[in-house]
Scaffold this motif. Structure first.
Motif: not given
Length: 159
Positions: A103-126
């Motif tokens: 949660s909140g800024g704890h992704h990656g090294d804490g620098d707020g790396m932009p990311s999305v997860a994409v399930a099979p057959g689905e789409s995501a936007t970043l």
């Protein structure tokens, strides 16, 4: 052969658990208040991304439309090599039961790396704005085994 089969089964079983754990899905927006300069469509298949490399101008705001045409869940993370490695380490720790607060800024090294997860057959936007400096940036799927199988590429900042 038996060992390879066990690794494949573990990878498939852990992928669903890891990719869903704390990763945003659907439309993740970074720098959404800025107008979009460019849209890039991405395809995530079973252990690959297309395109495999990008040329983006510093300061350009890019909308990534990622479609997962494969059978496994994937993530799409943007960051420098050190941040990506830290994120892979965190994902391996999650796989071994170490847990992590995504949660909140704890992704990656804490620098707020932009990311999305994409399930099979689905789409995501970043939506992401390229930095002004000439740092080396890459995109990757850091679910255990995915990066090592080729799910990464360089973002060349050219201006």
């Amino acid at each position: 052969m038996r060992k390879t089969l066990l690794v494949a089964i573990f990878s498939l079983a852990s992928t669903t658990v890891l990719a869903g754990a704390g990763h945003g899905s659907g439309n993740a927006q970074t720098d959404a208040q800025q107008p979009i300069d460019r849209t890039i469509s991405f395809e995530a298949g079973d252990m690959w991304f297309t395109p495999g490399e990008l040329d983006i101008e510093p300061g350009q705001t890019v909308k990534f439309e990622i479609t997962n045409t494969g059978n496994l869940e994937h993530e799409f993370v943007i960051g420098n090599a050190a941040a990506q490695e830290e994120h892979r380490k965190m994902m391996r720790e999650m796989a071994s039961g170490g847990g992590h607060d995504m949660s909140g800024g704890h992704h990656g090294d804490g620098d707020g790396m932009p990311s999305v997860a994409v399930a099979p057959g689905e789409s995501a936007t970043l939506v992401w704005t390229a930095p002004q400096d000439s740092s080396k940036i890459e995109f990757a799927c850091n679910i255990p085994g995915h990066y090592e199988s080729g799910m990464s590429g360089n973002i060349n900042l050219q201006g």
